[in-house]
Scaffold this motif. Structure first.
Motif, PDB file in Angstrom:
ATOM      1  N   ARG A 142     -12.858   1.106   3.100  1.00 22.99           N
ATOM      2  CA  ARG A 142     -11.971   0.584   2.076  1.00 22.99           C
ATOM      3  C   ARG A 142     -11.342  -0.699   2.581  1.00 22.99           C
ATOM      4  O   ARG A 142     -10.851  -0.993   3.781  1.00 22.99           O
ATOM      5  CB  ARG A 142     -11.042   1.376   1.545  1.00 22.99           C
ATOM      6  N   ALA A 163       1.053  -1.275   0.043  1.00 21.18           N
ATOM      7  CA  ALA A 163      -0.022  -0.022   0.066  1.00 21.18           C
ATOM      8  C   ALA A 163       0.953   1.308   0.119  1.00 21.18           C
ATOM      9  O   ALA A 163       2.100   1.138   0.392  1.00 21.18           O
ATOM     10  CB  ALA A 163      -0.928   0.089   1.192  1.00 21.18           C
ATOM     11  N   THR A 189     -10.663   2.364  -4.821  1.00 23.14           N
ATOM     12  CA  THR A 189      -8.980   2.110  -4.913  1.00 23.14           C
ATOM     13  C   THR A 189      -8.748   1.893  -6.237  1.00 23.14           C
ATOM     14  O   THR A 189      -9.401   1.505  -7.307  1.00 23.14           O
ATOM     15  CB  THR A 189      -8.450   1.113  -3.934  1.00 23.14           C
ATOM     16  N   PHE A 210      -4.379   4.213   6.403  1.00 26.50           N
ATOM     17  CA  PHE A 210      -3.189   3.921   5.880  1.00 26.50           C
ATOM     18  C   PHE A 210      -2.555   5.498   6.008  1.00 26.50           C
ATOM     19  O   PHE A 210      -3.105   6.337   5.496  1.00 26.50           O
ATOM     20  CB  PHE A 210      -3.211   3.591   4.622  1.00 26.50           C
ATOM     21  N   THR A 253       1.863  -4.481   3.248  1.00 30.49           N
ATOM     22  CA  THR A 253       0.972  -4.287   4.268  1.00 30.49           C
ATOM     23  C   THR A 253      -0.042  -5.529   4.437  1.00 30.49           C
ATOM     24  O   THR A 253      -0.643  -5.841   5.768  1.00 30.49           O
ATOM     25  CB  THR A 253      -0.143  -3.322   4.141  1.00 30.49           C
ATOM     26  N   ASN A 303      -4.897  -0.180  -8.599  1.00 30.37           N
ATOM     27  CA  ASN A 303      -3.744  -0.907  -8.444  1.00 30.37           C
ATOM     28  C   ASN A 303      -3.007  -0.964  -9.592  1.00 30.37           C
ATOM     29  O   ASN A 303      -3.527  -0.666 -10.556  1.00 30.37           O
ATOM     30  CB  ASN A 303      -4.215  -2.342  -7.836  1.00 30.37           C
ATOM     31  N   ALA A 343      -3.551   1.761  -3.700  1.00 29.42           N
ATOM     32  CA  ALA A 343      -3.880   2.835  -2.831  1.00 29.42           C
ATOM     33  C   ALA A 343      -5.404   3.422  -3.081  1.00 29.42           C
ATOM     34  O   ALA A 343      -5.860   2.993  -3.856  1.00 29.42           O
ATOM     35  CB  ALA A 343      -2.942   3.872  -3.490  1.00 29.42           C
ATOM     36  N   VAL A 344      -5.495   4.283  -2.465  1.00 32.37           N
ATOM     37  CA  VAL A 344      -6.947   4.958  -2.426  1.00 32.37           C
ATOM     38  C   VAL A 344      -6.906   5.938  -3.902  1.00 32.37           C
ATOM     39  O   VAL A 344      -5.873   6.361  -4.261  1.00 32.37           O
ATOM     40  CB  VAL A 344      -7.090   5.968  -1.364  1.00 32.37           C
ATOM     41  N   LEU A 348      -7.273   0.605   4.275  1.00 30.28           N
ATOM     42  CA  LEU A 348      -6.685   1.992   3.670  1.00 30.28           C
ATOM     43  C   LEU A 348      -7.046   3.424   3.912  1.00 30.28           C
ATOM     44  O   LEU A 348      -6.467   4.266   3.753  1.00 30.28           O
ATOM     45  CB  LEU A 348      -6.956   1.620   2.081  1.00 30.28           C
ATOM     46  N   ASP A 349      -8.351   3.041   4.638  1.00 31.42           N
ATOM     47  CA  ASP A 349      -8.756   4.344   5.323  1.00 31.42           C
ATOM     48  C   ASP A 349      -7.836   4.949   6.358  1.00 31.42           C
ATOM     49  O   ASP A 349      -7.989   6.318   6.540  1.00 31.42           O
ATOM     50  CB  ASP A 349     -10.212   4.375   5.517  1.00 31.42           C
TER      51      ASP A 349
END
Length: 203
Positions: A69, A10, A40, A76, A83, A42, A57-58, A73-74
């Motif tokens: 998420r 992440a 998100t 991170f 991760t 990738n 990532a977002v 990820l919210d």
């Protein structure tokens, strides 16, 4: 009942996650896609042994998903890093009966891919997000088979946590993979990778 499927890196942005992986391994990542349901996006890297690596990532261009998420990820922050580890199953209901902390099954699709992912309501997996995420593919071709060969192979995935013994007890009946090592320590993941440039470490 579950098998290692892929590992996730992440980043605060996808560019940061991609740059970190490419610098660490010395190989380029390939295009991925967007996950509208979770907001998100990738990029991907094919690994040997039917595995792959995902940089995620977002997506700043996506609207708020209206739900937590995945992969935490919210919450991170900080530099890009390894991760999460994701395990596949052919029977999501049966595995969730044994590993309820993995979350609720969520059906997903992107292009020709169809899969179900177990996601906790708050997006965070147990054991400080180090419990394996669960995935069940519904398409006959695994994503790793569609990715170009990178010359990279996962040698060992070290999962460290103060309660590693408890996590091992939970996983022992359903996971048998000598590459995955759980040991007591500060929460974190470390992947030893064979690459065209020698042994590299992601952590």
């Amino acid at each position: 009942m579950i098998r290692l499927d892929h590992i996730a890196v992440a980043g605060a942005t996808l560019a940061e996650a991609v740059d970190w992986v490419e610098c660490a391994l010395g190989v380029p990542l390939q295009p991925g896609g967007k996950h509208g349901l979770f907001g998100t996006h990738n990029r991907l890297l094919g690994l040997s042994d039917a595995l792959y690596l995902e940089a995620i990532a977002v997506d700043p261009a996506a609207p708020p998903p209206g739900r937590a998420r995945w992969f935490g990820l919210d919450r991170f922050s900080g530099p890009a890093r390894l991760t999460n580890w994701i395990c596949a199953t052919d029977d999501m209901d049966a595995v969730l009966a044994r590993l309820p902390g993995a979350g609720r099954p969520v059906p997903l699709a992107r292009g020709d891919l169809r899969w179900t992912m177990a996601v906790p309501d708050d997006g965070m997996l147990p054991f400080d997000n180090l419990h394996p995420a669960l995935i069940c593919w519904s398409t006959p071709t695994h994503p790793s088979a569609t990715l170009a060969r990178s010359g990279c192979r996962l040698r060992r995935l070290l999962v460290s946590h103060p309660q590693a013994d408890a996590l091992a007890d939970i996983l022992q009946p359903v996971l048998a993979d000598t590459r995955v090592v759980l040991e007591p320590g500060a929460p974190g993941l470390l992947a030893e990778m064979e690459t065209p440039h020698g042994i590299k470490v992601l952590r």
